[in-house]
Write a protein that holds these residues in place. Structure first.
Motif, PDB file in Angstrom:
ATOM      1  N   ALA A  33      41.236  43.460  48.131  1.00 55.43           N
ATOM      2  CA  ALA A  33      41.142  42.771  49.422  1.00 55.43           C
ATOM      3  C   ALA A  33      42.018  41.532  49.403  1.00 55.43           C
ATOM      4  O   ALA A  33      42.222  40.920  48.353  1.00 55.43           O
ATOM      5  N   ALA A  34      42.538  41.164  50.563  1.00 48.94           N
ATOM      6  CA  ALA A  34      43.430  40.007  50.650  1.00 48.94           C
ATOM      7  C   ALA A  34      42.693  38.694  50.401  1.00 48.94           C
ATOM      8  O   ALA A  34      43.300  37.707  49.984  1.00 48.94           O
ATOM      9  N   GLU A  35      41.401  38.692  50.655  1.00 46.28           N
ATOM     10  CA  GLU A  35      40.619  37.462  50.530  1.00 46.28           C
ATOM     11  C   GLU A  35      40.613  36.947  49.097  1.00 46.28           C
ATOM     12  O   GLU A  35      40.406  37.711  48.150  1.00 46.28           O
ATOM     13  N   GLN A  36      40.861  35.657  48.944  1.00 40.95           N
ATOM     14  CA  GLN A  36      40.880  35.030  47.625  1.00 40.95           C
ATOM     15  C   GLN A  36      39.453  34.745  47.175  1.00 40.95           C
ATOM     16  O   GLN A  36      38.839  33.762  47.579  1.00 40.95           O
ATOM     17  N   ARG A  37      38.923  35.625  46.360  1.00 40.11           N
ATOM     18  CA  ARG A  37      37.546  35.495  45.916  1.00 40.11           C
ATOM     19  C   ARG A  37      37.420  36.113  44.528  1.00 40.11           C
ATOM     20  O   ARG A  37      38.100  37.093  44.217  1.00 40.11           O
ATOM     21  N   GLN A  38      36.560  35.557  43.699  1.00 43.53           N
ATOM     22  CA  GLN A  38      36.369  36.099  42.361  1.00 43.53           C
ATOM     23  C   GLN A  38      35.933  37.563  42.442  1.00 43.53           C
ATOM     24  O   GLN A  38      35.082  37.933  43.235  1.00 43.53           O
ATOM     25  N   GLY A  39      36.545  38.392  41.619  1.00 42.65           N
ATOM     26  CA  GLY A  39      36.200  39.801  41.607  1.00 42.65           C
ATOM     27  C   GLY A  39      36.979  40.642  42.592  1.00 42.65           C
ATOM     28  O   GLY A  39      36.741  41.843  42.716  1.00 42.65           O
ATOM     29  N   ARG A  40      37.925  40.022  43.323  1.00 43.40           N
ATOM     30  CA  ARG A  40      38.764  40.755  44.260  1.00 43.40           C
ATOM     31  C   ARG A  40      40.176  40.878  43.685  1.00 43.40           C
ATOM     32  O   ARG A  40      40.660  39.987  42.996  1.00 43.40           O
ATOM     33  N   LEU A  41      40.820  41.995  44.005  1.00 43.71           N
ATOM     34  CA  LEU A  41      42.191  42.230  43.572  1.00 43.71           C
ATOM     35  C   LEU A  41      43.118  42.116  44.778  1.00 43.71           C
ATOM     36  O   LEU A  41      42.860  42.708  45.819  1.00 43.71           O
ATOM     37  N   ASN A  42      44.195  41.369  44.622  1.00 47.78           N
ATOM     38  CA  ASN A  42      45.226  41.290  45.647  1.00 47.78           C
ATOM     39  C   ASN A  42      46.523  40.853  44.985  1.00 47.78           C
ATOM     40  O   ASN A  42      46.542  40.447  43.823  1.00 47.78           O
ATOM     41  N   ILE A  43      47.622  40.940  45.720  1.00 53.88           N
ATOM     42  CA  ILE A  43      48.920  40.653  45.130  1.00 53.88           C
ATOM     43  C   ILE A  43      49.000  39.207  44.650  1.00 53.88           C
ATOM     44  O   ILE A  43      49.662  38.918  43.636  1.00 53.88           O
ATOM     45  N   ALA A  44      48.329  38.282  45.330  1.00 47.91           N
ATOM     46  CA  ALA A  44      48.403  36.871  44.940  1.00 47.91           C
ATOM     47  C   ALA A  44      47.793  36.627  43.566  1.00 47.91           C
ATOM     48  O   ALA A  44      48.313  35.825  42.787  1.00 47.91           O
ATOM     49  N   THR A  45      46.688  37.307  43.261  1.00 44.65           N
ATOM     50  CA  THR A  45      46.027  37.086  41.974  1.00 44.65           C
ATOM     51  C   THR A  45      46.584  37.978  40.871  1.00 44.65           C
ATOM     52  O   THR A  45      46.585  37.601  39.696  1.00 44.65           O
ATOM     53  N   VAL A  46      47.085  39.163  41.241  1.00 47.54           N
ATOM     54  CA  VAL A  46      47.535  40.127  40.235  1.00 47.54           C
ATOM     55  C   VAL A  46      48.979  39.887  39.814  1.00 47.54           C
ATOM     56  O   VAL A  46      49.328  40.065  38.641  1.00 47.54           O
ATOM     57  N   ALA A  47      49.834  39.477  40.736  1.00 46.24           N
ATOM     58  CA  ALA A  47      51.262  39.319  40.435  1.00 46.24           C
ATOM     59  C   ALA A  47      51.531  38.413  39.228  1.00 46.24           C
ATOM     60  O   ALA A  47      52.359  38.758  38.373  1.00 46.24           O
ATOM     61  N   PRO A  48      50.879  37.243  39.105  1.00 47.54           N
ATOM     62  CA  PRO A  48      51.143  36.399  37.936  1.00 47.54           C
ATOM     63  C   PRO A  48      50.765  37.073  36.613  1.00 47.54           C
ATOM     64  O   PRO A  48      51.442  36.864  35.599  1.00 47.54           O
ATOM     65  N   LEU A  49      49.704  37.871  36.621  1.00 43.25           N
ATOM     66  CA  LEU A  49      49.301  38.575  35.398  1.00 43.25           C
ATOM     67  C   LEU A  49      50.346  39.615  35.012  1.00 43.25           C
ATOM     68  O   LEU A  49      50.719  39.742  33.838  1.00 43.25           O
TER      69      LEU A  49
END
Length: 280
Positions: A33-49
């Protein structure tokens, strides 16, 4: 007879870690989901990893663990595309390991891997699109409530839960679902190619299967697990480097806890509903 045993590492190699093969491992767990929340996957949180994983030059491969019931088709495609872009840029193969589920958007991400390895009881597939909601028209009538809606544009009230469904709205929604479904199908066919072993009428109906059955259908490549597979292919002396989000200084919790408690509970219920579709 020749000694076929694996050469032992000397004390200096054991002390410094030299002689080990480093393999980055990125774990993608949660609803997409696009929402920035713990336990959610989105390009913003995954791209740096992903960026950190592929930047390890000595690594012969990047391992990605997928455990997701799906979610946003846009975020799923963006994550999958970033995986492929980085794999081609750094000339590294990608092994995807499925745990409980790689379903719907989770499977969209999984097909970005050069190989998909599953547990025999994993859930994979669900190549389809769903839109769901509720209608409260009857409830308003029983309560004697009149709702007034004024729009500029005849279709601005599409999917309004307090208005009766219109045939034209349903047809338009079906077209949107079909468009998104076709994008999904095209990506699966492009990535899996001749490995697919089933008719479109079987593979692309939204049905899901166990990992073992998924291998038979060509949706996955093999049954196995991360440690056994990597040790078999790259030897016993591995350094599995788990790529995790960087913590903020002092591990400070996010602010506004009380204000966000209600939305957190709502999001948790939504997430649980997605997992529950697959009995998980």
């Amino acid at each position: 007879m020749a000694d076929l045993t694996t050469p032992k590492r000397n004390w200096l190699q054991r002390l410094t870690g030299l002689g080990r093969t480093t393999i980055p491992v990125v774990r993608l767990h949660g609803v997409i989901a696009a929402e920035q929340r713990q336990g959610r996957l989105n390009i913003a949180t995954v791209a740096p990893l992903l960026q950190r994983a592929f930047a390890i030059k000595a690594a012969p491969v990047v391992a990605i663990i997928v455990n997701s019931p799906g979610g946003s088709p846009v975020q799923s495609r963006l994550i999958a595309k970033r995986i492929r872009d980085l794999a081609e840029e750094h000339h590294k193969p990608v092994l995807v390991f499925v745990e409980d589920a790689a379903a719907s958007g989770g499977y969209f991400i999984a097909v970005a891997g050069d190989e998909i390895i599953v547990d025999p009881s994993s859930i994979i597939g669900s190549i389809g699109v769903i839109m769901a909601g509720f209608g409260f028209v009857g409830a308003l009538e029983k309560l004697g409530i009149e709702r007034r809606v004024h729009t500029a544009g005849n279709n601005k009230s599409t999917l309004d839960p307090f208005l009766p469904e219109k045939k034209s709205d349903i047809e338009r929604i079906k077209q949107v679902e079909t468009d998104i479904h076709n994008v999904f199908i095209d990506v699966v066919k492009k990535r899996r190619g001749e490995r697919l072993n089933g008719a479109d009428e079987t593979l692309f109906t939204g049905e899901w299967w166990t990992g073992m059955r998924g291998v038979e259908l060509g949706l996955a490549d093999a049954v196995g697990d991360l440690h056994e597979t990597l040790h078999t292919r790259y030897g016993p002396h591995l350094n599995l480097k788990v790529i995790e989000p960087r913590r903020s200084w002092f591990g400070l919790p996010r602010l506004g806890f009380a204000a966000s408690l209600g939305s957190d509970i709502s999001a948790t219920i939504e997430d649980r509903a997605l997992w529950a579709r697959f009995g998980l």
